[in-house]
Design a protein around this motif. Structure first.
Motif, PDB file in Angstrom:
ATOM      1  N   UNK A 127       0.902  -1.333   0.158  1.00 20.66           N
ATOM      2  CA  UNK A 127      -0.041  -0.020   0.034  1.00 20.66           C
ATOM      3  C   UNK A 127       0.791   1.365  -0.177  1.00 20.66           C
ATOM      4  N   UNK A 128       2.288   1.012   0.168  1.00 24.77           N
ATOM      5  CA  UNK A 128       3.186   2.231   0.219  1.00 24.77           C
ATOM      6  C   UNK A 128       3.496   2.371  -1.119  1.00 24.77           C
ATOM      7  N   UNK A 129       3.542   1.645  -2.187  1.00 25.36           N
ATOM      8  CA  UNK A 129       4.012   1.822  -3.740  1.00 25.36           C
ATOM      9  C   UNK A 129       2.922   2.744  -4.320  1.00 25.36           C
ATOM     10  N   UNK A 130       1.943   3.092  -3.922  1.00 25.01           N
ATOM     11  CA  UNK A 130       0.872   3.964  -4.323  1.00 25.01           C
ATOM     12  C   UNK A 130       0.031   3.552  -5.475  1.00 25.01           C
ATOM     13  N   UNK A 131      -0.577   3.981  -6.298  1.00 25.02           N
ATOM     14  CA  UNK A 131      -1.424   3.457  -7.193  1.00 25.02           C
ATOM     15  C   UNK A 131      -0.822   3.742  -8.742  1.00 25.02           C
ATOM     16  N   UNK A 132      -1.121   2.686  -9.487  1.00 24.95           N
ATOM     17  CA  UNK A 132      -0.392   2.809 -10.760  1.00 24.95           C
ATOM     18  C   UNK A 132      -0.818   3.958 -11.702  1.00 24.95           C
ATOM     19  N   UNK A 133      -0.051   4.611 -12.231  1.00 23.33           N
ATOM     20  CA  UNK A 133      -0.696   5.792 -13.220  1.00 23.33           C
ATOM     21  C   UNK A 133      -1.629   5.066 -14.319  1.00 23.33           C
ATOM     22  N   UNK A 134      -2.219   6.165 -14.480  1.00 22.45           N
ATOM     23  CA  UNK A 134      -3.341   5.520 -15.593  1.00 22.45           C
ATOM     24  C   UNK A 134      -2.767   5.301 -17.033  1.00 22.45           C
ATOM     25  N   UNK A 135      -3.502   4.368 -17.679  1.00 19.89           N
ATOM     26  CA  UNK A 135      -2.758   4.044 -18.902  1.00 19.89           C
ATOM     27  C   UNK A 135      -3.985   3.442 -19.797  1.00 19.89           C
ATOM     28  N   UNK A 136      -4.105   4.122 -20.944  1.00 20.84           N
ATOM     29  CA  UNK A 136      -5.085   3.754 -21.839  1.00 20.84           C
ATOM     30  C   UNK A 136      -4.554   2.955 -23.234  1.00 20.84           C
ATOM     31  N   UNK A 137      -4.860   1.551 -23.155  1.00 23.31           N
ATOM     32  CA  UNK A 137      -4.168   0.700 -24.406  1.00 23.31           C
ATOM     33  C   UNK A 137      -4.632   1.199 -25.575  1.00 23.31           C
ATOM     34  N   UNK A 138      -5.775   1.621 -25.738  1.00 19.78           N
ATOM     35  CA  UNK A 138      -6.423   1.958 -27.200  1.00 19.78           C
ATOM     36  C   UNK A 138      -5.652   3.426 -27.607  1.00 19.78           C
ATOM     37  N   UNK A 139      -5.692   4.311 -26.699  1.00 19.76           N
ATOM     38  CA  UNK A 139      -4.762   5.434 -26.983  1.00 19.76           C
ATOM     39  C   UNK A 139      -3.368   5.017 -27.474  1.00 19.76           C
ATOM     40  N   UNK A 140      -2.853   4.273 -26.849  1.00 16.43           N
ATOM     41  CA  UNK A 140      -1.232   4.016 -26.707  1.00 16.43           C
ATOM     42  C   UNK A 140      -1.189   3.295 -28.170  1.00 16.43           C
ATOM     43  N   UNK A 141      -2.137   2.786 -28.792  1.00 17.87           N
ATOM     44  CA  UNK A 141      -1.982   2.214 -30.304  1.00 17.87           C
ATOM     45  C   UNK A 141      -1.464   3.316 -31.320  1.00 17.87           C
ATOM     46  N   UNK A 142      -1.982   4.561 -30.822  1.00 16.41           N
ATOM     47  CA  UNK A 142      -1.666   5.585 -31.891  1.00 16.41           C
ATOM     48  C   UNK A 142      -0.119   6.166 -31.958  1.00 16.41           C
ATOM     49  N   UNK A 143       0.666   5.685 -30.883  1.00 20.55           N
ATOM     50  CA  UNK A 143       2.017   6.153 -30.736  1.00 20.55           C
ATOM     51  C   UNK A 143       2.971   5.677 -32.009  1.00 20.55           C
ATOM     52  N   UNK A 144       2.487   4.466 -32.768  1.00 16.69           N
ATOM     53  CA  UNK A 144       3.239   4.172 -33.710  1.00 16.69           C
ATOM     54  C   UNK A 144       3.248   5.126 -35.081  1.00 16.69           C
ATOM     55  N   UNK A 145       2.548   6.365 -34.849  1.00 15.04           N
ATOM     56  CA  UNK A 145       2.670   7.269 -35.810  1.00 15.04           C
ATOM     57  C   UNK A 145       4.257   7.931 -35.918  1.00 15.04           C
ATOM     58  N   UNK A 146       4.868   8.079 -34.733  1.00 14.24           N
ATOM     59  CA  UNK A 146       6.306   8.417 -34.658  1.00 14.24           C
ATOM     60  C   UNK A 146       7.073   7.280 -35.539  1.00 14.24           C
ATOM     61  N   UNK A 147       6.930   6.092 -35.096  1.00 13.69           N
ATOM     62  CA  UNK A 147       7.485   5.006 -35.544  1.00 13.69           C
ATOM     63  C   UNK A 147       7.379   5.177 -37.388  1.00 13.69           C
ATOM     64  N   UNK A 148       6.194   5.318 -37.755  1.00 12.28           N
ATOM     65  CA  UNK A 148       5.918   5.518 -39.242  1.00 12.28           C
ATOM     66  C   UNK A 148       6.711   7.008 -39.592  1.00 12.28           C
ATOM     67  N   UNK A 149       6.843   7.968 -38.946  1.00 14.43           N
ATOM     68  CA  UNK A 149       7.637   9.136 -39.464  1.00 14.43           C
ATOM     69  C   UNK A 149       9.084   8.889 -39.693  1.00 14.43           C
ATOM     70  N   UNK A 150       9.503   8.221 -38.835  1.00 15.79           N
ATOM     71  CA  UNK A 150      11.216   7.689 -39.017  1.00 15.79           C
ATOM     72  C   UNK A 150      11.078   6.843 -40.319  1.00 15.79           C
TER      73      UNK A 150
END
Length: 297
Positions: A236-259
């Motif tokens: 309980x001292x470790x805190x809560x995990x940060x919010x993470x949206x897997x659906x939104x994260x799928x859009x990260x590949x735009x930077x890979x496509x830019x390279x």
């Protein structure tokens, strides 16, 4: 009709009025379009400047124009102009920004630039501008350079930072975010704050999350396994995990496509220039081409 790798009439019409019209030394300019196409040929092929085909004019003229427009900020102003008018034209710039970096090998002759003065401050305080350190890092793979990008939701570069190849992504993140700056067409401060930042596990740190939270920017960054294990171990001292949206994260590949769209420019995939200023100018010009292909249709 534009040749292979050259600007179309529509793309040229976007940037021609913004190019300098006066030499400043009383001599007439050689045709701007011919010179720009010569720079693009060299950027696309990675050939030495001396091997420039005769149809582009004397190689000394082409290189001098390329270097002068890097020094006076002309290339950067062209890229900024296209970004500004694209954002103003219906708000087409998508402010869900993805960040990442790529490592490029440096050809052996890219090292050895003459050093002027002494090194002061950290490389990241003035990326790509230090005469004492030309953004070259040495690892077991040899000399490398790292190109950090922040791209919009379509995969178009908003921020370009060069560092030595051995610089950690998280270390350069604050500089990459600070370089994001899109002026307004009319009055008002430039926009510097994305709505959301997407990054891989290399950007998972408390410092980065705190920076984004302080600036009011949402973060979509996955946790590393060691961080997850450490948080669970603390209970309980470790805190809560940060919010993470897997659906939104799928859009990260735009930077890979830019390279993937930048690497066909061989002078970017491999560094040949001794000066980081020249190398970054090449990335800026290639990014301008990507923006023109997207907007000048």
């Amino acid at each position: 009709m534009a040749g292979r790798g050259e600007l179309t009439d529509a793309a040229w019409g976007r940037i021609e009025p913004l190019l300098p019209q006066v030499d400043g030394r009383g001599r007439p300019w050689r045709d701007h379009r011919q010179v720009v196409h010569g720079v693009l040929w060299r950027l696309r092929t990675g050939a030495p400047w001396r091997d420039l085909p005769e149809r582009y004019g004397p190689w000394q003229t082409v290189y001098e124009r390329f270097a002068r427009w890097e020094a006076d900020g002309t290339w950067a102003k062209l890229l900024e102009h296209v970004q500004v008018h694209d954002d103003a034209g219906g708000g087409r710039v998508e402010w869900i920004v993805a960040v990442d970096s790529t490592i490029n090998r440096a050809q052996q002759h890219a090292a050895g630039a003459r050093k002027r003065g002494t090194q002061t401050g950290d490389e990241l305080e003035d990326p790509g501008r230090s005469q004492a350190h030309q953004a070259l890092g040495r690892s077991r793979g040899g000399l490398t350079i790292k190109v950090h990008l922040a791209v919009d939701g379509r995969g178009l570069p908003l921020s370009i930072v060069l560092t030595p190849g051995n610089v950690n992504d998280a270390t350069a993140f604050a500089v990459v975010l600070d370089v994001v700056r899109t002026p307004r067409v009319g009055t008002g401060r430039p926009r510097t704050t994305p709505d959301r930042v997407l990054g891989d596990k290399a950007y998972c740190s408390r410092a980065i999350r705190h920076l984004l939270r302080r600036r009011g920017i949402a973060a979509t960054i996955p946790e590393r396994r060691d961080q997850v294990a450490n948080r669970r171990r603390r209970g309980r001292f470790g805190g809560r995990p940060p919010a993470f949206d897997r659906e939104t994260y799928r859009d990260r590949n735009v930077v890979e496509r830019c390279f993937a769209r930048l690497k066909p420019f061989r002078a970017i995939a491999t560094r040949f220039d001794k000066l980081a200023d020249r190398d970054r100018a090449g990335v800026v010009l290639a990014s301008l081409i990507l923006w023109l292909r997207e907007t000048a249709r």
